[in-house]
Design a protein around this motif. Structure first.
Motif, PDB file in Angstrom:
ATOM      1  N   TYR A 195      -3.554  -7.657   9.389  1.00 18.68           N
ATOM      2  CA  TYR A 195      -2.772  -6.667   8.659  1.00 18.68           C
ATOM      3  C   TYR A 195      -3.639  -5.665   7.898  1.00 18.68           C
TER       4      TYR A 195
ATOM      5  N   THR B 227       3.195  -8.812  11.674  1.00 22.33           N
ATOM      6  CA  THR B 227       1.775  -8.884  12.007  1.00 22.33           C
ATOM      7  C   THR B 227       1.377 -10.318  12.382  1.00 22.33           C
TER       8      THR B 227
ATOM      9  N   ALA C 235       4.844   1.541  11.896  1.00 19.38           N
ATOM     10  CA  ALA C 235       4.768   0.328  11.067  1.00 19.38           C
ATOM     11  C   ALA C 235       5.951   0.266  10.109  1.00 19.38           C
TER      12      ALA C 235
ATOM     13  N   ALA D 180      -5.614  -3.355  10.409  1.00 19.39           N
ATOM     14  CA  ALA D 180      -4.796  -2.334  11.071  1.00 19.39           C
ATOM     15  C   ALA D 180      -4.407  -1.246  10.081  1.00 19.39           C
TER      16      ALA D 180
ATOM     17  N   ARG E 117      -1.406 -12.152   8.408  1.00 17.27           N
ATOM     18  CA  ARG E 117      -1.298 -11.287   7.240  1.00 17.27           C
ATOM     19  C   ARG E 117      -2.608 -11.137   6.503  1.00 17.27           C
TER      20      ARG E 117
ATOM     21  N   TRP F  44       2.310  -2.393  15.103  1.00 13.55           N
ATOM     22  CA  TRP F  44       2.727  -3.801  15.154  1.00 13.55           C
ATOM     23  C   TRP F  44       1.857  -4.634  14.218  1.00 13.55           C
ATOM     24  N   PHE F  45       0.508  -4.484  14.373  1.00 13.29           N
ATOM     25  CA  PHE F  45      -0.391  -5.279  13.542  1.00 13.29           C
ATOM     26  C   PHE F  45      -0.277  -4.889  12.073  1.00 13.29           C
ATOM     27  N   GLY F  46       0.102  -3.645  11.827  1.00  9.66           N
ATOM     28  CA  GLY F  46       0.118  -3.163  10.450  1.00  9.66           C
ATOM     29  C   GLY F  46       1.469  -3.257   9.774  1.00  9.66           C
ATOM     30  N   SER F  47       2.442  -3.926  10.429  1.00  7.51           N
ATOM     31  CA  SER F  47       3.731  -4.099   9.763  1.00  7.51           C
ATOM     32  C   SER F  47       3.724  -5.472   9.108  1.00  7.51           C
ATOM     33  N   TYR F  48       4.122  -5.517   7.857  1.00 10.78           N
ATOM     34  CA  TYR F  48       3.927  -6.743   7.084  1.00 10.78           C
ATOM     35  C   TYR F  48       4.737  -7.905   7.650  1.00 10.78           C
TER      36      TYR F  48
END
Lengths: 274, 276
Positions: A116, A109, A166, A119, A112, A102-106
């Protein structure tokens, strides 16, 4: 295009600057490969005789696999431990990789600029370090046993599943998310009601796949003392009990085939539910 | 969906739907309970019974043990350049040999072009499964026994380990091709070999190339540990640092591995962009 060309012009697939670059790249790749063979001191003359020698090695030393050895109750207990280790490692890894994904999806997140990259870095670090290195590190830190194996598999699975999750979240339809945001939903509400229903099936598929990969890795993390059947494998290799090694390899193969069949079946079921 | 619309099925009543939902919910409940029981059982066996908590001691001791790894042995870096280069080269050569070995596997394993289905198709599938299911460490041990210590064992281990994934993806790509060009070349009198070069290869090349780049990226990761069993590269340095209890040196080696993998990721990003 070029109407004034002379009729004697010969056709070639690539025009001048293009062809130079193309052949230049191929030439440099070839030079690099030749240099590699030279640098690594690979005995090319032994390469040809290798197949014959391998065949005779297998036939003479590994051939009648010691089936009785792998039917032993002690060994089967270790197999069970391997399965449990793989299961727990995959489970913990997935639990860690859902928030990381979740945190690492652009697109989803929370921040950003800060969350981002962090993660992404964690997931990349987990992925980059091989599971054997994780196993060795955890064995040095907390000693022999199955816990370091579970932890090593957990880190390995986090890296594996985190990236896939992600990517899956990045590919969602943003419409529902925007609708939820417009109606005043907070971060968790958009995640749970906007994003999660879209990626639920994909995450289930990833989870099954992760279990499969985790099981393969679990068969060898015991090599350096992290529990499971890897320890049996190492012991027999060191004692040059090649017939037992062959039997263990056969048992690994059979287990992997079973887990592959199971995961293929489970994935087909999940896809049907979709 | 379409066949259910076409065939005249009995319209489900409300009771039917409620019943099927109830059954569904019961099945789901049973499934989750089973999963939960398995988790609890696994935790009990692996974490509670098997772990020697006395030896691990307190959390402070664990942190102290982990702290040994914090710190970098800078004096090691000059001697890491050679092994790093070696690791990269083993990965490149291993992928290349793997691709060469893959050609027969992908050809036999794609069920629209396999030469003789009852024999060659299962053979290729067996090859792929065998290659994927045995870990690279085990392959490396096997090849160290067969060809001796050194980089060749690592290259062969990576090559054999790569077959499974590349051949599987390539075979799937081949199964999805448009049969038009194949028929056209056949009709013009082309033999099997010509069909492969002019009809199949151009269609699958982009996909296969991106699979190869992906596998190369993974192979860098793998080749970094093959040295632990005597197949050259950074793994050997890692193992040596570990055995001499130079924990800062271990961290240095891990940093070198990370840098190499970062380089591989950047390179494969550009390579993939060039392919597509």
């Amino acid at each position: 295009m070029d109407r004034t060309a002379t009729p004697a012009r010969t056709w070639s697939r690539f025009k001048f600057p293009d062809s130079l670059i193309r052949y230049g790249v191929w030439l440099s790749v070839l030079v690099f490969l030749a240099y590699t063979v030279e640098y690594l001191e690979i005995p090319l003359d032994r390469l040809l005789g290798m197949l014959g020698r391998m065949g005779s090695t297998i036939a003479n030393r590994y051939y009648p696999p010691d089936i009785d050895y792998i039917m032993d109750a002690d060994y089967l207990e270790y197999v069970l431990e391997t399965v449990q280790m793989a299961y727990l490692g995959a489970l913990f890894g997935l639990l860690a990789s859902v928030p990381l994904g979740w945190f690492g999806s652009y697109n989803m997140t929370p921040s950003r600029r800060y969350v981002y990259p962090i993660a992404r870095l964690i997931v990349m670090g987990c992925r980059a370090v091989h599971e054997m290195i994780w196993a060795i590190l955890f064995v040095t830190i907390i000693g022999f046993g199955m816990l370091p194996g579970v932890l090593a598999l957990m880190f390995f699975c986090t890296g594996f599943a985190g990236k896939l999750i992600a990517e899956e979240i990045e590919a969602i339809d943003m419409g529902p998310v925007e609708a939820m945001r417009a109606s005043g939903a907070n971060l968790f509400q958009t995640m749970i009601f906007g994003v999660f229903p879209q990626v639920r099936v994909a995450i289930t598929g990833i989870a099954i796949y992760t279990w499969d990969v985790s099981f393969r890795a679990a068969t060898v993390v015991g090599f350096f003392g992290a529990g499971g059947m890897g320890w049996y494998l190492k012991r027999n290799i060191l004692q040059i009990e090649t017939e037992r090694v062959a039997a263990i390899l056969l048992s690994i193969l059979a287990l992997v085939l079973i887990s592959e069949a199971l995961s293929a079946w489970a994935r087909a079921r999940v896809m049907k539910m979709k | 969906m379409s066949d259910t619309l076409a065939s005249p099925v009995k319209k489900p009543t409300v009771d039917d739907i409620i019943n099927s939902r109830r059954q569904n919910r019961a099945a789901k409940g049973a499934f989750y309970t089973l999963l939960l029981i398995m988790v609890v059982w696994s935790i009990k066996v692996t974490i509670i019974e098997d772990t020697d908590w006395e030896r691990i001691g307190s959390l402070g001791k664990v942190i102290a043990a982990a702290n040994r790894f914090i710190g970098i042995d800078f004096s090691l870096f000059p001697s890491l350049i050679g092994p790093t280069l070696e690791t990269l080269m083993i990965a490149c050569l291993g992928t290349l040999v793997g691709v060469i070995l893959c050609i027969p596997a992908a050809w036999f394993g794609a069920h629209n072009i396999t030469p003789y289905k009852p024999i060659t198709y299962p053979l290729a599938r067996l090859m792929m499964t065998l290659s994927r299911s045995i870990h690279e460490i085990v392959w490396a041990l096997f090849f160290v026994a067969a060809v001796g210590l050194g980089a060749l064992a690592g290259v062969m281990a990576l090559a054999v380990r790569s077959i499974g994934f590349i051949a599987k993806m390539s075979a799937e790509a081949i199964e999805d091709i448009d049969p038009g060009p194949v028929d056209a070349i056949r009709a013009a009198g082309g033999n099997d070999f010509q069909v492969m070069i002019y009809a199949i290869l151009p269609q699958v090349l982009p996909q296969v190339l991106s699979v190869i780049i992906f596998e190369w990226d993974i192979n860098i990761r793998r080749s970094a540990i093959l040295g632990m069993v005597g197949a050259g590269g950074l793994g050997l340095v890692f193992f040596r640092q570990m055995n001499t209890f130079n924990y800062h040196g271990v961290t240095s080696v891990i940093i070198a591995i990370l840098l190499l993998i970062l380089l591989g990721e950047v390179l494969s990003y550009f390579a993939r962009k060039a392919v597509i």
